[in-house]
Scaffold this active site. Structure first.
Site, mmCIF file in Angstrom:
data_model
loop_
_atom_site.group_PDB
_atom_site.id
_atom_site.type_symbol
_atom_site.label_atom_id
_atom_site.label_comp_id
_atom_site.label_asym_id
_atom_site.label_seq_id
_atom_site.Cartn_x
_atom_site.Cartn_y
_atom_site.Cartn_z
ATOM 1 N N TRP A 1 -0.063 0.650 0.245
ATOM 2 C CA TRP A 1 -1.449 1.134 0.293
ATOM 3 C C TRP A 1 -1.512 2.609 -0.111
ATOM 4 O O TRP A 1 -0.510 3.282 -0.195
ATOM 5 C CB TRP A 1 -2.113 0.857 1.632
ATOM 6 C CG TRP A 1 -1.687 1.671 2.831
ATOM 7 C CD1 TRP A 1 -0.805 2.711 2.875
ATOM 8 C CD2 TRP A 1 -2.148 1.473 4.167
ATOM 9 N NE1 TRP A 1 -0.684 3.178 4.143
ATOM 10 C CE2 TRP A 1 -1.498 2.450 4.963
ATOM 11 C CE3 TRP A 1 -3.041 0.599 4.783
ATOM 12 C CZ2 TRP A 1 -1.721 2.554 6.333
ATOM 13 C CZ3 TRP A 1 -3.254 0.705 6.146
ATOM 14 C CH2 TRP A 1 -2.606 1.660 6.898
ATOM 15 N N GLU A 2 -2.724 3.072 -0.390
ATOM 16 C CA GLU A 2 -2.955 4.413 -0.947
ATOM 17 C C GLU A 2 -2.196 4.596 -2.260
ATOM 18 O O GLU A 2 -1.832 5.713 -2.626
ATOM 19 C CB GLU A 2 -2.540 5.494 0.061
ATOM 20 C CG GLU A 2 -3.398 5.556 1.309
ATOM 21 C CD GLU A 2 -4.766 6.173 1.090
ATOM 22 O OE1 GLU A 2 -4.953 6.855 0.059
ATOM 23 O OE2 GLU A 2 -5.646 5.961 1.940
#
Length: 470
Positions: free
Chosen positions: A234-235
């Site tokens: 994620w990110e």
């Protein structure tokens, strides 16, 4: 906040943020034109909602658009922000927080593993020994855990520096000054990638160092691994983020080759020929106590990798840029990796230089040296030998120094993890208790389990008893 494409009179103006009311304030039901659902169970973090939303002919007022930078007038005229990169602020903040999380999760894993390894005993060191030996006294165990402890300290100081840089960047951006944006963006992208990869590996290594008990849910490792693994994707996917850092490095490497001056930490790319022609002057074990030798070694490696990669990318100009990039992708990721390691070493050294307490500075220096040499021995020695920066005698010195430092730092290992100051209620495992009362508390945990509240298994009459009566 919904991020969606902004289209005015058929012309698209990119992705922008819009405030959208999802549910009724009266009964909590989705607003008309909105369907909401959950994505179901995940590997970990199941207390955190991850869902899907569908919008069907939903209308919102113009003022619901977040218009600090980009704006749309009442007449439908779009005004672009002073610079498109201003929207990167939220992305960078997320990555900086993940860098700090990597250090914090690793701290928890190392506290548990080091404390348990100091309590756990296995085999007598000699025939006349009364007690069995602590497993942390075995060289193999030290080699598995002590370098991770050093890397955790390096990650901690790097996270502090990135938080400081982000704070300065936000102050600049509030004045519409984006001078440091590219540096902070590219550095945080690479560090997010390589520190999250490192952290998930560290959690698993710490678990294995606790033997069979590390596999117990009461060890806290299974939940930590399941909850942390998402940080690698994620990110921003880590491999993609590493390439962002690599692209930034290649651009600045080309600038440096053409004699242009660079700013901040990137100044190490200047004077490329001199760096490439240099050789290590660390000719004894004691030479490595001088942190300057480490800094020079990491500088040489990063420049050497960039130079080699740039030559490969320039070899066939007939290919399109996308094809050249793909052919050199693994080399580019390596460039980003060792640049980030160099930056971590730089942050560690700067933290040591700021330390006024001599005994603490001395142990931090040992940690820093082991951090630097362990990564050389494990990750990059082949490059140093290929480029003749080290000879075989120097390479052997590094191996010996790593083993020696693991043994020396072992004496301070428990105080070094105690310094992270995590209370037992945060660790949530009997294996890492500060008082060392592992087995009594572990057994108390186990006895409280629901399956231990009954004497006869519920399937005894239906499954076991008929077999016994045959």
């Amino acid at each position: 906040v919904v991020y969606a494409r902004l289209i005015i009179d058929g012309i698209e103006y990119g992705i922008h943020g819009f405030i959208v009311q999802l549910r009724s304030l009266e009964n909590g039901k989705p607003m008309p034109g909105i369907k909401i659902g959950d994505c179901g169970a995940k590997m970990g973090r199941n207390g955190l909602d991850n869902g899907w939303i569908q919008f069907c002919h939903l209308r919102i007022p113009r003022e619901n658009m977040l218009m600090r930078w980009a704006q749309v007038s009442l007449e439908g005229k779009f005004t672009k922000p002073p610079k498109a990169q201003m929207s990167y602020g939220a992305l960078i903040q997320g990555r900086v927080s993940i860098i700090r999380d990597a250090a914090d999760y690793a701290k928890k894993a190392l506290i548990i593993a080091v404390r348990y390894s100091a309590i756990r005993r296995q085999f007598h060191a000699s025939d006349d020994a009364i007690q069995e030996q602590q497993v942390l006294d075995y060289q193999t165990h030290q080699y598995r855990l002590i370098p991770l402890l050093c890397q955790t300290y390096a990650a901690h100081f790097t996270a502090l520096e990135m938080e400081s840089q982000f704070k300065n960047f936000m102050a600049e951006m509030n004045q519409s000054n984006l001078y440091s944006l590219k540096v902070v963006h590219s550095t945080s992208a690479g560090l997010k990638a390589f520190l999250t990869w490192w952290c998930i590996e560290s959690i698993e290594q710490a678990r294995q160092c606790c033997g069979g008990h590390g596999y117990s849910a009461y060890s806290a490792f299974p939940s930590a691994h399941a909850d942390y693994a998402v940080n690698c994707t994620w990110e921003g996917d880590n491999t993609v983020l590493a390439q962002q850092t690599a692209r930034f490095l290649i651009k600045n490497f080309v600038k440096a080759k053409h004699g242009k001056k660079l700013d901040g930490f990137l100044r190490y790319l200047e004077d490329i020929p001199s760096t490439l022609n240099s050789r290590s002057k660390a000719n004894s074990l004691s030479d490595w106590d001088n942190l300057e030798h480490l800094l020079l070694a990491y500088k040489w490696l990063t420049v050497w990798l960039l130079d080699r990669t740039y030559d490969r990318m320039s070899a066939d100009s007939s290919l399109p840029q996308s094809a050249i990039w793909n052919e050199c992708m693994t080399d580019l990721v390596s460039c980003a990796k060792y640049h980030c390691y160099f930056y971590m070493l730089h942050c560690f050294v700067e933290a040591i230089q700021k330390c006024k307490d001599e005994p603490i500075r001395n142990i931090l220096t040992k940690l820093c040296v082991l951090f630097g040499l362990y990564n050389i021995e494990k990750e990059s020695m082949r490059f140093y030998l290929q480029g003749s920066y080290f000879d075989t005698t120097q390479a052997n010195h590094i191996t010996t120094k790593v083993r020696t430092l693991c043994r020396d730092i072992r004496r301070e290992a428990v105080p070094l993890v105690d310094a992270f100051n995590y209370p037992d209620f945060i660790l949530r495992t009997p294996l890492g208790r500060k008082d060392g009362e592992v087995y009594q508390n572990y057994f108390a945990f186990v006895k409280q389990a629901s399956e231990n509240q009954i004497d006869v298994p519920p399937y005894y009459d239906s499954l076991i008893k008929p077999l016994l009566q045959k």
